[in-house]
Design a protein around this motif. Structure first.
Motif, PDB file in Angstrom:
ATOM      1  N   TYR A   1      57.721  -2.261  41.898  1.00  0.00           N
ATOM      2  CA  TYR A   1      58.269  -2.064  43.262  1.00  0.00           C
ATOM      3  C   TYR A   1      58.540  -3.032  43.843  1.00  0.00           C
ATOM      4  CZ  TYR A   1      53.202  -3.456  43.521  1.00  0.00           C
ATOM      5  OH  TYR A   1      52.222  -4.467  43.273  1.00  0.00           O
TER       6      TYR A   1
ATOM      7  N   PHE B   1      59.380  -3.813  49.471  1.00  0.00           N
ATOM      8  CA  PHE B   1      58.962  -2.999  48.454  1.00  0.00           C
ATOM      9  C   PHE B   1      59.545  -1.932  48.493  1.00  0.00           C
ATOM     10  CE2 PHE B   1      55.740  -3.016  51.818  1.00  0.00           C
ATOM     11  CZ  PHE B   1      55.513  -1.779  52.033  1.00  0.00           C
ATOM     12  N   LEU B   2      59.726  -1.308  47.273  1.00  0.00           N
ATOM     13  CA  LEU B   2      60.617   0.184  47.074  1.00  0.00           C
ATOM     14  C   LEU B   2      59.963   1.457  47.224  1.00  0.00           C
ATOM     15  CD1 LEU B   2      63.690   0.736  46.256  1.00  0.00           C
ATOM     16  CD2 LEU B   2      62.816   1.005  43.988  1.00  0.00           C
ATOM     17  N   VAL B   3      59.907   2.237  48.241  1.00  0.00           N
ATOM     18  CA  VAL B   3      59.059   3.287  48.634  1.00  0.00           C
ATOM     19  C   VAL B   3      60.079   4.585  48.494  1.00  0.00           C
ATOM     20  CG1 VAL B   3      57.925   2.116  50.282  1.00  0.00           C
ATOM     21  CG2 VAL B   3      60.175   3.141  51.039  1.00  0.00           C
TER      22      VAL B   3
ATOM     23  N   LEU C   1      58.693   2.754  41.998  1.00  0.00           N
ATOM     24  CA  LEU C   1      58.189   3.084  43.494  1.00  0.00           C
ATOM     25  C   LEU C   1      56.813   2.569  43.541  1.00  0.00           C
ATOM     26  CD1 LEU C   1      59.843   6.413  44.137  1.00  0.00           C
ATOM     27  CD2 LEU C   1      61.000   4.225  44.468  1.00  0.00           C
ATOM     28  N   ILE C   2      56.340   2.373  44.876  1.00  0.00           N
ATOM     29  CA  ILE C   2      54.916   2.439  45.176  1.00  0.00           C
ATOM     30  C   ILE C   2      54.497   3.543  46.162  1.00  0.00           C
ATOM     31  CG2 ILE C   2      55.155   0.624  46.754  1.00  0.00           C
ATOM     32  CD1 ILE C   2      52.493  -0.495  45.950  1.00  0.00           C
TER      33      ILE C   2
END
Length: 252
Positions: A33, A51-53, A125-126
């Motif tokens: 992420y 960070f990728l959400v 994703l996180i």
């Protein structure tokens, strides 16, 4: 792949306010992420974490804004042309409308990407926490970034570094008028990192996630000039309604 984003170290010396001190190199791609943000203010350059959400949204700190931002996903060594990397320009920056750069309050920003990330073993994703969820003091979380690893030089890390850090009670960031934490706001911020352990985020790690129980509970925001813990993180759970509303508004 935009080769111009595989940046020389000279690019990495212009830092935003907040690195990993007392940590170690992360296992490559163990945090899929993580996002590296290359930021320009006119001719000046800096960098942050994020960070990728969602496939087309990266969450970061509002103070990581710029005239232009390019996101690198799937990176471990940011100076190398890794086959795992996805380089995606930011279409639009959405800082929180009440962000205050003086007090650091509401230090959160959504970046809308020009194209969706391709999710795979290196890019993922996180999860975000439940709205207004509290992370009790004593919980051990982790933080990661490409920032400086010492307060005594300007060298940032080529490779992703990580450290375990403990959630502290709000009283560990006392709001003394002349102390460094005088703008600490417990409703929107988290106090993280035991002073005795000497582990903390620092310059260059801004915008990266504080990961607790596999969710992004915090965002690296600010701290002492020497990187001495505790550091202050944006409390993500406070902003879940804002994040959800903003993402819904922008989805096609």
């Amino acid at each position: 792949m935009l080769i111009l984003i595989l940046l020389p170290m000279a690019f990495l010396l212009e830092l935003s306010p907040s690195e990993i001190i007392g940590g170690h190199e992360a296992q490559p791609h163990s945090r899929p992420y993580m996002a590296y943000l290359a930021i320009w203010h006119g001719n000046n350059s800096s960098f942050c974490g994020g960070f990728l959400v969602a496939k087309n949204f990266v969450l970061t700190a509002a103070h990581c804004n710029g005239d232009k931002i390019i996101v690198v996903l799937g990176a471990h060594n940011i100076t190398k042309n890794e086959s795992s990397q996805q380089v995606i320009p930011v279409r639009c920056q959405h800082p929180h409308q009440d962000y205050d750069k003086e007090s650091h309050n509401n230090d959160i920003m959504l970046l809308e990407l020009e194209s969706k990330a391709s999710l795979n073993g290196d890019v993922g994703l996180i999860p975000l926490p439940v709205a207004h969820q509290q992370m009790p003091p004593g919980n051990v979380c982790s933080v990661a970034g490409w920032g400086r690893t010492s307060a005594y030089n300007n060298l940032s890390s080529d490779t992703l570094q990580e450290a375990d850090v403990e959630v502290m009670p709000d009283s560990a960031c006392p709001r003394n008028r002349r102390g460094i934490y005088h703008d600490y706001n417990p409703s929107t911020m988290m106090c993280v990192g035991k002073k005795e352990k000497g582990k903390s985020s620092f310059k260059g790690d801004s915008g990266g996630p504080l990961v607790c129980q596999q969710t992004a509970q915090g965002i690296v925001s600010w701290g002492s000039e020497m990187g001495t813990p505790p550091a202050v993180y944006t409390r993500v759970s406070t902003f879940i309604p804002w994040i959800r509303k903003t993402m819904r508004m922008l989805q096609p």
